[in-house]
Design a protein around this motif. Structure first.
Motif, PDB file in Angstrom:
ATOM      1  N   VAL A   1     -37.560 -15.171 -39.340  1.00 45.10           N
ATOM      2  CA  VAL A   1     -37.496 -15.874 -38.118  1.00 45.10           C
ATOM      3  C   VAL A   1     -35.807 -16.067 -37.774  1.00 45.10           C
ATOM      4  N   GLY A   2     -35.085 -16.544 -38.803  1.00 46.52           N
ATOM      5  CA  GLY A   2     -33.885 -16.778 -38.534  1.00 46.52           C
ATOM      6  C   GLY A   2     -33.264 -15.483 -37.926  1.00 46.52           C
ATOM      7  N   ILE A   3     -33.431 -14.330 -38.515  1.00 49.11           N
ATOM      8  CA  ILE A   3     -32.992 -12.996 -38.106  1.00 49.11           C
ATOM      9  C   ILE A   3     -33.129 -12.548 -36.791  1.00 49.11           C
ATOM     10  N   VAL A   4     -34.133 -13.132 -36.292  1.00 53.20           N
ATOM     11  CA  VAL A   4     -34.672 -12.828 -34.922  1.00 53.20           C
ATOM     12  C   VAL A   4     -33.369 -13.535 -33.914  1.00 53.20           C
TER      13      VAL A   4
ATOM     14  N   LEU B   1     -27.928  -7.145 -45.176  1.00 55.62           N
ATOM     15  CA  LEU B   1     -27.206  -8.391 -45.095  1.00 55.62           C
ATOM     16  C   LEU B   1     -28.180  -9.338 -45.631  1.00 55.62           C
ATOM     17  N   THR B   2     -29.493  -9.335 -45.201  1.00 46.66           N
ATOM     18  CA  THR B   2     -30.372 -10.211 -45.885  1.00 46.66           C
ATOM     19  C   THR B   2     -30.751 -10.129 -47.183  1.00 46.66           C
ATOM     20  N   LEU B   3     -30.675  -9.017 -47.923  1.00 48.93           N
ATOM     21  CA  LEU B   3     -30.875  -9.026 -49.393  1.00 48.93           C
ATOM     22  C   LEU B   3     -29.519  -9.481 -50.066  1.00 48.93           C
ATOM     23  N   VAL B   4     -28.262  -9.103 -49.441  1.00 50.26           N
ATOM     24  CA  VAL B   4     -27.152  -9.707 -50.085  1.00 50.26           C
ATOM     25  C   VAL B   4     -27.213 -11.184 -49.942  1.00 50.26           C
TER      26      VAL B   4
ATOM     27  N   ALA C   1     -36.049  -8.530 -46.842  1.00 54.74           N
ATOM     28  CA  ALA C   1     -35.173  -7.395 -46.403  1.00 54.74           C
ATOM     29  C   ALA C   1     -36.197  -6.505 -45.586  1.00 54.74           C
ATOM     30  N   LEU C   2     -37.375  -6.096 -45.944  1.00 56.52           N
ATOM     31  CA  LEU C   2     -38.334  -5.658 -45.226  1.00 56.52           C
ATOM     32  C   LEU C   2     -38.775  -6.209 -44.107  1.00 56.52           C
ATOM     33  N   LEU C   3     -38.906  -7.588 -44.046  1.00 55.86           N
ATOM     34  CA  LEU C   3     -39.187  -8.056 -42.906  1.00 55.86           C
ATOM     35  C   LEU C   3     -38.124  -8.273 -41.547  1.00 55.86           C
ATOM     36  N   ALA C   4     -37.036  -7.903 -42.207  1.00 54.00           N
ATOM     37  CA  ALA C   4     -35.690  -8.246 -41.555  1.00 54.00           C
ATOM     38  C   ALA C   4     -36.208  -6.917 -40.457  1.00 54.00           C
ATOM     39  N   LEU C   5     -36.570  -5.742 -40.488  1.00 56.46           N
ATOM     40  CA  LEU C   5     -36.882  -4.691 -39.699  1.00 56.46           C
ATOM     41  C   LEU C   5     -37.315  -4.981 -38.465  1.00 56.46           C
ATOM     42  N   PRO C   6     -38.686  -5.616 -38.631  1.00 58.67           N
ATOM     43  CA  PRO C   6     -39.278  -6.053 -37.382  1.00 58.67           C
ATOM     44  C   PRO C   6     -38.698  -7.232 -36.860  1.00 58.67           C
ATOM     45  N   ALA C   7     -38.059  -8.097 -37.780  1.00 55.63           N
ATOM     46  CA  ALA C   7     -37.217  -9.352 -37.059  1.00 55.63           C
ATOM     47  C   ALA C   7     -36.115  -9.082 -36.092  1.00 55.63           C
ATOM     48  N   ALA C   8     -35.369  -7.997 -36.705  1.00 54.48           N
ATOM     49  CA  ALA C   8     -34.233  -7.404 -35.850  1.00 54.48           C
ATOM     50  C   ALA C   8     -34.924  -6.685 -34.621  1.00 54.48           C
ATOM     51  N   LEU C   9     -35.790  -5.948 -34.655  1.00 50.21           N
ATOM     52  CA  LEU C   9     -36.391  -5.174 -33.469  1.00 50.21           C
ATOM     53  C   LEU C   9     -36.602  -6.340 -32.443  1.00 50.21           C
TER      54      LEU C   9
END
Length: 217
Positions: free
Chosen positions: A43-46, A126-129, A165-173
């Motif tokens: 959610v934060g990445i969105v 960056l999420t994983l880091v 990190a996987l969830l970061a992809l749809p969140a970034a999209l």
């Protein structure tokens, strides 16, 4: 001047919405024993991607996280680890995107913001880091005994971290899509629309404060 005011309003608005998600879903998941870190991070990445695409300004990502985490100070008890986790994501994203943007500006003076491919590469990395960095920060700096357990460290870095990190992809999209909807109009906003944007930002901040106080006990 209008651009500066829009950046501040964006940080307050989207930071407050992120904070509301942290308060709402965070409490819901905690009460039911649901692992919430990967979902809340997504959610934060969105909002991090959305804001960074609108305003490629160093410090804006960390400021966004600071607003989101500020509402947690109104809760009881105040959990330092929860606040630090949100700030860590914002800090890592800020460092990563700032370094990338600075590099691109050196290559091309006309560079304005990260493109889609770069965002989709940077976001999961960056999420994983941030998950790895926070685990060590909680254990070695905050000295939280909970994080001294090897099983907790392993789970957070090597299970929840990759999931996030996987969830970061749809969140970034999602963040990219939202930014593409706002970018065409945000550069030509009238004073009236700017005022409405400020009111929305203030309203989201008040809502965050109310939610934090309502969930205080």
């Amino acid at each position: 001047m209008k651009s500066k005011h829009l950046i501040i309003a964006s940080i307050v608005l989207f930071g407050s919405l992120w904070g509301l998600a942290e308060l709402g879903f965070g409490e819901f998941a905690w009460a039911r024993g649901i692992p919430r870190a990967p979902i809340l991070t997504a959610v934060g990445i969105v909002f991090l991607v959305l804001t960074r695409r609108l305003w490629a300004a160093p410090g804006s990502s960390f400021a966004l996280a600071a607003v989101a985490s500020a509402f947690k100070f109104l809760q009881h008890p105040v959990w330092g680890c929860k606040i630090a986790a949100v700030l860590m994501v914002g800090a890592i994203f800020d460092i990563g995107f700032s370094l990338y943007e600075a590099r691109q500006c050196q290559r091309s003076p006309d560079f304005a913001r990260a493109d889609t491919r770069s965002v989709l590469v940077l976001s999961p990395v960056l999420t994983l880091v941030s998950f790895v960095a926070f685990a060590y920060f909680a254990r070695d700096v905050l000295h939280n005994p909970y994080w001294s357990m090897p099983a907790k460290m392993t789970d957070y870095m090597f299970v929840q971290g990759p999931v996030a990190a996987l969830l970061a992809l749809p969140a970034a999209l999602a963040g990219l899509k939202l930014s593409s909807l706002l970018l065409p109009s945000i550069e030509t906003w009238s004073d009236g629309r700017l005022l409405a944007y400020r009111i929305a930002a203030a309203g989201s901040g008040v809502a965050g404060i109310a939610a934090a106080l309502a969930l205080r006990y």
